[in-house]
Design an enzyme around this catalytic site. Structure first.
Site, short mmCIF file in Angstrom:
data_model
loop_
_atom_site.label_atom_id
_atom_site.label_comp_id
_atom_site.label_asym_id
_atom_site.label_seq_id
_atom_site.Cartn_x
_atom_site.Cartn_y
_atom_site.Cartn_z
N HIS A 174 84.83 31.27 -34.28
CA HIS A 174 85.25 32.35 -33.47
C HIS A 174 84.91 33.78 -34.61
O HIS A 174 84.96 34.73 -34.08
CB HIS A 174 86.70 32.58 -33.37
CG HIS A 174 87.05 31.93 -31.95
ND1 HIS A 174 86.54 32.82 -30.92
CD2 HIS A 174 87.93 31.27 -31.65
CE1 HIS A 174 86.98 32.09 -29.79
NE2 HIS A 174 87.88 31.00 -30.16
N ASP A 198 96.75 36.53 -19.43
CA ASP A 198 96.98 35.31 -19.69
C ASP A 198 97.29 34.12 -18.71
O ASP A 198 96.96 33.17 -18.63
CB ASP A 198 98.36 35.05 -20.54
CG ASP A 198 98.12 35.44 -21.94
OD1 ASP A 198 96.81 35.35 -22.40
OD2 ASP A 198 99.03 36.01 -22.56
N TYR A 206 85.84 27.94 -21.42
CA TYR A 206 85.57 27.07 -22.55
C TYR A 206 84.24 26.31 -22.27
O TYR A 206 83.29 26.31 -22.79
CB TYR A 206 86.59 26.27 -22.91
CG TYR A 206 87.83 26.96 -23.44
CD1 TYR A 206 87.94 27.14 -24.91
CD2 TYR A 206 88.55 27.71 -22.59
CE1 TYR A 206 88.85 27.95 -25.54
CE2 TYR A 206 89.66 28.31 -23.48
CZ TYR A 206 89.88 28.47 -24.54
OH TYR A 206 90.89 29.07 -25.28
N HIS A 215 86.29 25.17 -34.43
CA HIS A 215 86.46 25.94 -33.39
C HIS A 215 86.93 27.21 -33.60
O HIS A 215 86.17 28.21 -33.42
CB HIS A 215 87.26 25.42 -32.30
CG HIS A 215 87.49 26.31 -30.97
ND1 HIS A 215 86.51 26.35 -29.96
CD2 HIS A 215 88.19 27.25 -30.78
CE1 HIS A 215 86.92 26.97 -29.24
NE2 HIS A 215 87.98 27.71 -29.54
N GLU A 216 87.84 27.16 -34.59
CA GLU A 216 88.40 28.65 -34.88
C GLU A 216 87.67 29.23 -36.00
O GLU A 216 87.36 30.56 -36.03
CB GLU A 216 90.00 28.47 -35.64
CG GLU A 216 91.04 27.64 -34.89
CD GLU A 216 91.23 28.22 -33.62
OE1 GLU A 216 90.92 29.32 -33.35
OE2 GLU A 216 91.44 27.49 -32.68
N GLU A 253 84.55 32.36 -25.46
CA GLU A 253 84.96 30.89 -25.62
C GLU A 253 83.84 29.92 -25.53
O GLU A 253 83.68 28.97 -26.03
CB GLU A 253 86.15 30.57 -24.82
CG GLU A 253 87.47 31.31 -25.23
CD GLU A 253 87.82 30.82 -26.62
OE1 GLU A 253 87.45 29.65 -27.28
OE2 GLU A 253 88.88 31.20 -27.28
N GLU A 311 92.50 32.66 -33.87
CA GLU A 311 91.53 32.80 -34.87
C GLU A 311 91.82 34.26 -35.60
O GLU A 311 90.60 34.94 -35.56
CB GLU A 311 90.21 32.72 -33.90
CG GLU A 311 90.17 33.80 -32.92
CD GLU A 311 90.71 33.52 -31.61
OE1 GLU A 311 90.16 34.08 -30.71
OE2 GLU A 311 91.12 32.41 -31.48
#
Length: 637
Positions: A316, A393, A401, A312-313, A335, A288
């Site tokens: 953001h 990460d 989410y 979704h993007e 998220e 995003e």
């Protein structure tokens, strides 16, 4: 429910002002980063970026500070540092050295000739070079692109990779504006996550981002790129061989998503919303980056059946980019709210039934993740404790989410009035825009906005305590009602049951018209078929011939499921479709499940895995190559 944030008060003191970020080696509490300017030259021959970074800073330390620490990386070589007390003043050399920090980065330490006094504004100029071996810039060979003719380069900052792109405060806790001058070879175009794009010469591009953003959202891509307008504030960028498909897929689509988001969450502050269709080897669905979302070309299904994935993007733009988690342990703030926002937009545009069906697929992914990882795994908390040295990460999973979505849905459930909660979300965005926050900041504001809920002590309801939501691993204490999706799920479940029968009832099967089913209903159906696999002999072949729109789909979500069904049933006549799909793209979400399925299948399937990987490894992202190798050669073998 009467509600509203207090008016006319002093700016809110944020809990995030004291937040620690163990993933940053920088002294971001001692200095304010005001602006970054990059002046870089890209060389595909040597796979290097080289040039300068100019940092505009202000000293915040009350007693002054003699040392400035920046996040950096061993692949980033700094050759000179200078101090400039005035924007056009003389440059004084600054001593510097690096210190080890973590396997994902190092600390660049600058020692000033004299301590910088509190409140002083000054500039630091860093001359540096990024080599091609580091994670900051991904260099793709021509065979890894769609056109197969020219190389491509791009950056992927989230979560902690931009310290290998430019020395910075690589933490989501701080935000700043940036500009850049990028020189590229003949025949290449540069694009960035910026609201200003200006071609200053055939080889030089200037960019400016006037809104403050965290380091991880500074993004650059360089390739054989062209663009096409698809809306009043949107264009698509892609390689020439993809631009026609990209324009066809998204013309007139994006504006409706943006306008719906604005009605729900407030103004879209980023100016343009453009899409960059990445080369097929791009391992992610989307990133995003503000003003310019990077997306997989897998979205180009040819029939707009995956066009809504970018909701979704787009979401953001409010949740993540505008209001940001202050550290990666609070990733659910990015998220979870984005999942809720995505589904609110989807409900307005496509209805509750379709949205609940999509949410049911998300809940199934969360269930699958928790079954594999164990519910009590500490990564299954909303607030994850990231230990020093652990790469953020490596904590990535479905929990922020989908469990995050459940918590935001629970907050809406407590309010009991969807319109009132929509107004709260708009106020939340307005309250914290361009800032980075912790859960305490959100929840304090929520209880202030709804004083009736605060008076009822909804934060301490037994079993649903806010603290339990944040700090206890496991399944969400509350699940939003997805029953409006039953009207779409029940027919899909019934059809899957018919296909799993020993004797196929073709009359009953043909009575179900799936031609008007949208992608998520077909995905739900195929997931149920996969759960019931292996099917009785001959059923998969008949399934494929009955539904050529599924078995011969261009839609990547359907190609993934059909490949999994083919492998689970050892339907070797269609193994070539698995190989073709893996040769056409390198998205991690599609690639790894198919390799798992091949290695869990017949000897022929396992041979297909080895042969396909040998043929496609050069076009895959290095991370995906590493993960596939782990699947092909399990630990202990």
């Amino acid at each position: 429910m009467a509600s509203g944030a207090p008016r006319g008060r002093a700016p809110r003191a944020l809990h995030s002002a004291r937040a620690v970020d163990v993933a940053s080696a920088s002294s971001f509490r001692d200095f304010q980063m005001l602006h970054v300017h990059l002046d870089l030259r890209a060389d595909f021959g040597s796979r290097t970026l080289s040039g300068t970074a100019t940092l505009d800073l202000c000293c915040l330390a009350p007693a002054g500070a003699a040392e400035l620490r920046l996040d950096s990386h061993p692949s980033l070589e700094v050759t000179a540092v200078a101090l400039r007390r005035e924007p056009s003043g003389p440059e004084e050399p600054v001593c510097f050295h690096t210190r080890p920090f973590a396997r994902y980065g190092s600390a660049l330490c600058l020692c000033f000739p004299q301590p910088r006094p509190a409140g002083e504004r000054f500039q630091v100029l860093l001359t540096y070079r990024v080599d091609g071996a580091g994670p900051g810039v991904c260099w793709l060979a021509p065979e890894q692109t769609a056109g197969k003719e020219k190389p491509f380069a791009y950056t992927q900052g989230q979560a902690v990779l931009n310290r290998a792109f430019f020395p910075c405060f690589d933490t989501p806790a701080v935000k700043y504006t940036y500009s850049a001058l990028i020189e590229v070879p003949d025949g290449f175009t540069a694009v960035m996550s910026a609201d200003t794009w200006e071609k200053r010469s055939p080889n030089t591009f200037f960019f400016q981002m006037c809104q403050p953003i965290p380091s991880y959202l500074v993004a650059l891509a360089i390739g054989d790129l062209v663009s096409a307008e698809v809306g009043p504030r949107s264009r698509v960028w892609a390689e020439p061989c993809l631009i026609g498909a990209a324009k066809e897929e998204y013309h007139g689509v994006i504006e409706e998503f943006l306008a719906t988001g604005e009605k729900l969450f407030g103004p879209y502050v980023w100016g343009r919303y453009d899409l960059l269709f990445m080369p097929p080897s791009f391992p992610f669905g989307g990133m995003e980056n503000p003003c310019l979302t990077f997306v997989t070309p897998c979205l180009l299904a040819g029939d707009r059946s995956l066009a809504d994935v970018i909701i979704h993007e787009i979401s953001h733009s409010w949740f993540g980019n505008l209001v940001t988690n202050a550290n990666w342990g609070e990733f659910w703030l990015n998220e979870g709210f984005t999942m809720y926002a995505q589904r609110r937009i989807s409900t307005v545009l496509f209805g509750a039934a379709y949205t609940c069906l999509e949410a049911a697929t998300g809940r199934a992914l969360l269930r699958q993740h928790m079954d594999i990882s164990g519910e009590e795994n500490p990564l299954n908390k909303l607030r994850v404790v990231i230990e020093p040295g652990v790469d953020p990460d490596d904590t990535y999973n479905e929990t922020p989410y989908e469990k995050g979505f459940c918590f935001v849905s629970y907050l809406a459930h407590l309010v009991g009035d969807l319109d009132q909660f929509d107004k709260f979300l708009k106020a939340y965005v307005d309250e914290f825009k361009f800032q980075s926050i912790l859960a305490e900041d959100l929840l304090e504001f929520y209880l202030e906005y709804f004083p009736e809920l605060k008076a009822r002590h909804v934060d301490t309801i037994p079993g649903f305590e806010f603290d339990r939501w944040l700090n206890t691993p496991g399944w969400p204490p509350y699940l939003p009602d997805l029953s409006p999706g039953d009207s779409l799920m029940t027919p899909a479940e019934e059809l899957a049951r018919l296909w799993a029968a020993e004797e196929l009832d073709m009359k009953a099967i043909e009575a179900v018209a799936i031609s008007n089913w949208k992608t998520y209903q077909l995905v739900y159906f195929l997931d149920k078929v996969l759960q019931k696999s292996p099917l009785p002999p001959g059923n998969v072949e008949k399934l494929g011939s009955t539904y050529p729109a599924v078995s011969q789909a261009r839609n990547a979500e359907l190609r993934l499921r059909w490949g999994q069904i083919v492998l689970k049933n050892d339907h070797q006549e269609d193994f070539w479709k698995v190989r073709d799909f893996l040769q056409s793209q390198g998205k991690q979400k599609y690639t790894l499940p198919l390799y798992h399925a091949m290695m869990g299948g017949s000897e022929v399937a396992r041979s297909l895995a080895q042969e396909t990987f040998a043929a496609t490894a050069p076009q895959l992202h290095s991370n995906v190559v590493h993960y596939v190798q782990q699947v092909l050669t399990p630990k202990g073998t």
